[in-house]
Motif scaffolding. Sequence first.
Motif, PDB file in Angstrom:
ATOM      1  N   ALA A 165       0.834  -1.211   0.000  1.00 30.63           N
ATOM      2  CA  ALA A 165       0.000   0.000   0.000  1.00 30.63           C
ATOM      3  C   ALA A 165       0.860   1.249   0.000  1.00 30.63           C
ATOM      4  O   ALA A 165       0.520   2.265  -0.632  1.00 30.63           O
ATOM      5  CB  ALA A 165      -0.926  -0.004   1.221  1.00 30.63           C
ATOM      6  N   GLU A 166       1.991   1.190   0.698  1.00 28.71           N
ATOM      7  CA  GLU A 166       2.890   2.341   0.749  1.00 28.71           C
ATOM      8  C   GLU A 166       3.483   2.639  -0.627  1.00 28.71           C
ATOM      9  O   GLU A 166       3.610   3.803  -1.028  1.00 28.71           O
ATOM     10  CB  GLU A 166       4.023   2.080   1.748  1.00 28.71           C
ATOM     11  CG  GLU A 166       4.969   3.263   1.918  1.00 28.71           C
ATOM     12  CD  GLU A 166       6.089   2.957   2.891  1.00 28.71           C
ATOM     13  OE1 GLU A 166       6.989   3.806   3.039  1.00 28.71           O
ATOM     14  OE2 GLU A 166       6.061   1.867   3.518  1.00 28.71           O
ATOM     15  N   ARG A 168       2.089   1.907  -3.533  1.00 26.61           N
ATOM     16  CA  ARG A 168       1.031   2.480  -4.375  1.00 26.61           C
ATOM     17  C   ARG A 168       0.799   3.947  -4.042  1.00 26.61           C
ATOM     18  O   ARG A 168       0.612   4.777  -4.931  1.00 26.61           O
ATOM     19  CB  ARG A 168      -0.267   1.682  -4.187  1.00 26.61           C
ATOM     20  CG  ARG A 168      -0.248   0.306  -4.829  1.00 26.61           C
ATOM     21  CD  ARG A 168      -1.653  -0.272  -4.929  1.00 26.61           C
ATOM     22  NE  ARG A 168      -2.264  -0.433  -3.615  1.00 26.61           N
ATOM     23  CZ  ARG A 168      -2.172  -1.532  -2.869  1.00 26.61           C
ATOM     24  NH1 ARG A 168      -1.468  -2.568  -3.331  1.00 26.61           N
ATOM     25  NH2 ARG A 168      -2.752  -1.615  -1.695  1.00 26.61           N
ATOM     26  N   GLN A 169       0.816   4.261  -2.737  1.00 24.05           N
ATOM     27  CA  GLN A 169       0.587   5.639  -2.327  1.00 24.05           C
ATOM     28  C   GLN A 169       1.699   6.558  -2.835  1.00 24.05           C
ATOM     29  O   GLN A 169       1.436   7.671  -3.297  1.00 24.05           O
ATOM     30  CB  GLN A 169       0.498   5.723  -0.803  1.00 24.05           C
ATOM     31  CG  GLN A 169       0.140   7.118  -0.296  1.00 24.05           C
ATOM     32  CD  GLN A 169      -0.009   7.143   1.215  1.00 24.05           C
ATOM     33  OE1 GLN A 169       0.155   6.124   1.893  1.00 24.05           O
ATOM     34  NE2 GLN A 169      -0.327   8.301   1.749  1.00 24.05           N
ATOM     35  N   ARG A 170       2.939   6.116  -2.752  1.00 26.30           N
ATOM     36  CA  ARG A 170       4.049   6.934  -3.236  1.00 26.30           C
ATOM     37  C   ARG A 170       3.960   7.145  -4.740  1.00 26.30           C
ATOM     38  O   ARG A 170       4.224   8.244  -5.242  1.00 26.30           O
ATOM     39  CB  ARG A 170       5.378   6.254  -2.894  1.00 26.30           C
ATOM     40  CG  ARG A 170       5.755   6.313  -1.432  1.00 26.30           C
ATOM     41  CD  ARG A 170       7.137   5.734  -1.214  1.00 26.30           C
ATOM     42  NE  ARG A 170       8.137   6.489  -1.948  1.00 26.30           N
ATOM     43  CZ  ARG A 170       9.426   6.151  -2.011  1.00 26.30           C
ATOM     44  NH1 ARG A 170       9.842   5.038  -1.388  1.00 26.30           N
ATOM     45  NH2 ARG A 170      10.286   6.875  -2.689  1.00 26.30           N
ATOM     46  N   SER A 189       1.168   9.620  -5.472  1.00 26.05           N
ATOM     47  CA  SER A 189       1.491  10.976  -5.033  1.00 26.05           C
ATOM     48  C   SER A 189       2.386  11.690  -6.033  1.00 26.05           C
ATOM     49  O   SER A 189       2.301  12.912  -6.203  1.00 26.05           O
ATOM     50  CB  SER A 189       2.167  10.952  -3.663  1.00 26.05           C
ATOM     51  OG  SER A 189       3.420  10.298  -3.720  1.00 26.05           O
TER      52      SER A 189
END
Length: 325
Positions: A247-248, A250-252, A255
């Motif tokens: 998830a981290e 994907r978030q990066r 962003s």
Amino acid sequence: MEDEYEWEKNGVLVGRIVLNQSGPIEFVFQVFSATPKFQALLFCFFFFLYVMILCGNTAIVWVVFTHSSLHTPMYFFLSNLSFLEICYTTTLVPLMLSNIFDNRKPISLAGCGIQMFFFVTLGGTDCFLLAVMAYDRYVAICHPLHYTLIMTQKLCIQMVAGCLCLALFLALNLTALVFTLPFCGYHRVIKHFFCDVPPVLRLACADTRIPQAVVYVVSIFLLTIPFLLISITYVFITNTILHIRSAEGRQRAFSTCSSHLTVVLIQYGCCSLVYFRPPSSSTEDEDKLLALVYTFVTPLLNPIIYTLRNKDVKNALKKVVTSTR
């Protein structure tokens, strides 16, 4: 010989312009309001926005140039985008500010053509560069192992130069076509705050169907094709991001793309509404309001969006602030 032109709003006389018919062709801008108090308020507001645009974009250019950690293709394109925004707004805003208080200040035919040429060139380069930035994100996310091999310094410089040359070619042909048209009588009053293509075409006392068709063709090259390329690129980017397990991660990835997408939607949305609508379905006031968005809002949002949502730029700015104390 002089010709007097008056304009009204809600039945009230708000301006009067006297044009010299016997001298060289000149244009006069009908900017916003003839009320002195309102003029002062508008001047202060737009001058503040202009200063903020210059400061924000200059800060990005300087931080990217002086910090070796930001010497990557993404920040190279970002600094070029900020530099374009500085030049773009400087082409339009100073003359606009001077005309807020003096609606009788004319601009020559050559001066209007030069402003239109630089506006189309810089705005077109901006649109092409946004497409290049999307390709950079595509390579970084979809082909991370080959990123440094593909996005070389030479390729980045060639891409920026290509954007500028293509925009120069389109702007030169469009401006030359527009200013071969005849302009006569009171039709020399531009109901806008700069020499944009649609309001100038409305003033021509000749058939403008061919120039209008050319405007649509140029708009396809400047807006539609880059936007389609960006859209296709983000289809591949989104598909790759969805396959990232963490998830981290994907978030990066999201962003790094969200800032670029926000700028793209604002820029292309407003420009499309101005240049793709038929003249009969658009008004001067609507075009003027939309032009304010891509003249002030987009150049102001670029540094804000990219600094608030980018840790590398924020850390570089913090180092600058702490080092000056």
